[in-house]
Design a protein around this motif. Structure first.
Motif, PDB file in Angstrom:
ATOM      1  N   ARG A   1      18.395  42.326  39.031  1.00 28.13           N
ATOM      2  CA  ARG A   1      19.502  42.233  38.079  1.00 28.13           C
ATOM      3  C   ARG A   1      19.023  42.529  36.659  1.00 28.13           C
ATOM      4  O   ARG A   1      17.901  42.183  36.286  1.00 28.13           O
TER       5      ARG A   1
ATOM      6  N   SER B   1      29.277  31.933  32.334  1.00 28.38           N
ATOM      7  CA  SER B   1      29.854  31.905  33.684  1.00 28.38           C
ATOM      8  C   SER B   1      30.302  33.298  34.114  1.00 28.38           C
ATOM      9  O   SER B   1      30.166  33.665  35.295  1.00 28.38           O
TER      10      SER B   1
ATOM     11  N   ALA C   1      27.180  35.301  34.976  1.00 30.78           N
ATOM     12  CA  ALA C   1      26.576  34.830  36.223  1.00 30.78           C
ATOM     13  C   ALA C   1      27.353  35.315  37.448  1.00 30.78           C
ATOM     14  O   ALA C   1      26.752  35.668  38.466  1.00 30.78           O
ATOM     15  N   SER C   2      28.687  35.342  37.355  1.00 35.17           N
ATOM     16  CA  SER C   2      29.515  35.720  38.518  1.00 35.17           C
ATOM     17  C   SER C   2      30.690  36.580  38.062  1.00 35.17           C
ATOM     18  O   SER C   2      31.845  36.125  38.025  1.00 35.17           O
TER      19      SER C   2
ATOM     20  N   ASP D   1      32.282  39.005  39.502  1.00 37.45           N
ATOM     21  CA  ASP D   1      33.326  39.230  40.498  1.00 37.45           C
ATOM     22  C   ASP D   1      34.259  38.034  40.620  1.00 37.45           C
ATOM     23  O   ASP D   1      35.470  38.193  40.855  1.00 37.45           O
ATOM     24  N   GLU D   2      33.710  36.825  40.472  1.00 36.61           N
ATOM     25  CA  GLU D   2      34.575  35.641  40.474  1.00 36.61           C
ATOM     26  C   GLU D   2      35.532  35.679  39.288  1.00 36.61           C
ATOM     27  O   GLU D   2      36.705  35.321  39.416  1.00 36.61           O
TER      28      GLU D   2
ATOM     29  N   GLU E   1      23.484  45.398  38.907  1.00 36.64           N
ATOM     30  CA  GLU E   1      22.745  45.047  40.115  1.00 36.64           C
ATOM     31  C   GLU E   1      21.634  46.080  40.293  1.00 36.64           C
ATOM     32  O   GLU E   1      21.861  47.281  40.108  1.00 36.64           O
TER      33      GLU E   1
END
Length: 480
Positions: free
Chosen positions: A267, A281, A284-285, A287-288, A363
């Motif tokens: 990453r 946040s 960190a994520s 896609d969420e 990624e």
């Protein structure tokens, strides 16, 4: 004692804290007094801290030189401030200059309040046309002060708007350690003065290069010298801008005071440091965050969502891989998110409106790049296809903003690559450029001319040939 307890600490402990230093903390100075630092304004990890502090019940600005070689910078800061006072140039008065425990040094000056840096003062004027009367009125005292520095033989080696303060109607110079003192008392030679002046003027958008005659008399009055030669000065300004742009773009992908960058085998992330905590946040994520947001686009090449972070709308764009062949083709190249991240910073450097880029996420599989995300401010503006009417010329405000946008892009030799009206948003009195995947700044006039011809034609195709809006744009857009 531990700095985390808000108690007494020393230079070594402060060095070991890195960027995260809880306040308040106390430092025992060599003269026996205790300095209480209430709020940090700037942190150079392991080297220097600047903050609002208190000593003997008095409010001061504290510079703590905590690095192993901080004593040299501490002495240079004192010498620079003394040279400014000797030249009659306003600078914060020194209240104390004393060592602190474990190899550190403290320099305490008056805490100026109310105070505003020229960087803060300039923010409302950045989008105004070059030559704006209020902007000129703001800049003239700054140029006069620089002239006074040069008349006194002083060269500031870190010239930017943040190193000049406005306080009680006067311009104060700070960062005494950045002053060259070798010619103090003797006016600078014209060539050296012009080169230093160019560094300051390069902070302005390049549209101001044609308005220098409004600013230079103030500089010449302070320098007690003749006006600089404009052609040579403009060449020097352009050279400084090229260097500043290269420096900025390099910083966008390395860990520094402006950007928090982390990299592992799996990453890569780059986040505007001032936003890192708020965006933690999302980074960190991502896609969420997209899943929880409002989807604006969900296509094969990209997925875009408006996401709320602490009530603040942001845009998260994921650059998708359509299949194995597409993934292999992208694996060894910088991602489109990487390109857009740097393109947005490039536009901001030139004062061209675009949503602020906040974070880049990639990624990776070792050196291979996979999916990528870009987080930026959300621009709520209407696109020009829906905002403008084909059978009418644009209203006056929109007309001025359109002209300013394309003039700025043309001067910088920047082309968009997909200049459809959907990628131009009308917001807050400006036209904002979005979707920067194919944006290019061209090195040659010939390459720019070819690419701009394509951009120009693509924009005009949004409206019927012969319509009032088409004719207006065709008459006013820069020619190739």
């Amino acid at each position: 004692m531990n700095v985390n307890d808000g108690l007494q600490t020393d230079a070594r402990t402060l060095r070991d804290c890195g960027r995260v230093i809880p306040t308040p903390f106390a430092v025992l100075m060599a003269d026996g007094r205790t300095l209480i630092v209430r709020r940090l304004l700037r942190v150079l990890p392991g080297k220097r801290l600047v903050g609002e502090a208190e000593v003997d019940g008095r409010r001061v600005l504290a510079k703590l030189f905590i690095g192993q070689r901080g004593g040299r910078h501490w002495r240079r800061e004192q010498a620079g401030l003394a040279a400014l006072r000797a030249a009659g140039i306003p600078a914060p008065a020194v209240q104390a200059a004393v060592p602190i425990a474990q190899g550190g040094h403290a320099l305490l000056t008056d805490f100026l309040a109310p105070v505003e840096s020229f960087a803060q003062a300039w923010e409302p004027f950045g989008g105004r046309p070059a030559g704006d009367a209020q902007a000129v009125a703001l800049l003239r005292p700054l140029l006069h002060t620089l002239g006074c520095l040069h008349a006194s033989g002083l060269v500031h080696e870190d010239l930017h708007f943040g190193n000049f303060l406005r306080h009680e109607g006067r311009v104060f110079v700070i960062d005494g350690a950045a002053l060259q003192l070798g010619r103090a008392g003797t006016p600078l030679p014209p060539a050296e003065a012009s080169a230093n002046l160019a560094i300051l003027l390069a902070q302005l958008p390049d549209a101001w290069d044609g308005e220098l005659s409004m600013l230079l008399p103030a500089y010449a009055a302070g320098a007690r010298a003749e006006l600089p030669l404009l052609p040579a000065l403009r060449d020097e300004i352009a050279a400084v801008r090229r260097w500043r742009l290269r420096d900025l773009l390099a910083k966008t992908v390395r860990d520094c005071s402006l950007f928090a960058v982390t990299q592992t085998a799996a990453r890569f992330t780059a986040v505007t440091r001032s936003q890192a905590t708020q965006l933690a946040s999302v980074v960190a994520s991502p896609d969420e965050a997209i899943g929880a947001g409002r989807t604006l686009k969900d296509g094969g090449k990209s997925t875009v969502a408006c996401v709320l972070v602490d009530g603040r709308p942001l845009l998260v764009k994921r650059y998708n891989l359509k299949g194995l062949r597409h993934a292999l083709g992208r694996a060894l190249r910088p991602s489109r998110a990487w390109h857009s991240w740097r393109a947005a910073h490039r536009l901001q450097f030139f004062g061209i409106p675009t949503p602020a880029p906040l974070a880049l996420i990639e990624e990776r599989l070792g050196p291979l790049r996979r999916r990528a995300w870009l987080v930026s401010e959300y621009c709520p503006g209407a696109n020009l296809l829906s905002h403008l009417v084909a059978d009418r010329e644009p209203p006056a405000a929109e007309a001025q903003a359109i002209s300013q946008l394309f003039a700025a892009m043309h001067r910088a030799r920047i082309t968009h690559g997909d200049l459809k009206a959907m990628n131009l948003l009308w917001h807050a009195g400006q036209v904002w450029l979005i979707d920067l995947d194919d944006l290019v700044q061209h090195g040659s006039a010939a390459a720019h001319s070819r690419a701009w011809s394509r951009d120009r034609a693509r924009l005009l195709r949004n409206w019927p040939v012969g319509s009032a809006l088409y004719r207006w744009l065709d008459d006013r857009l820069p020619v190739a």
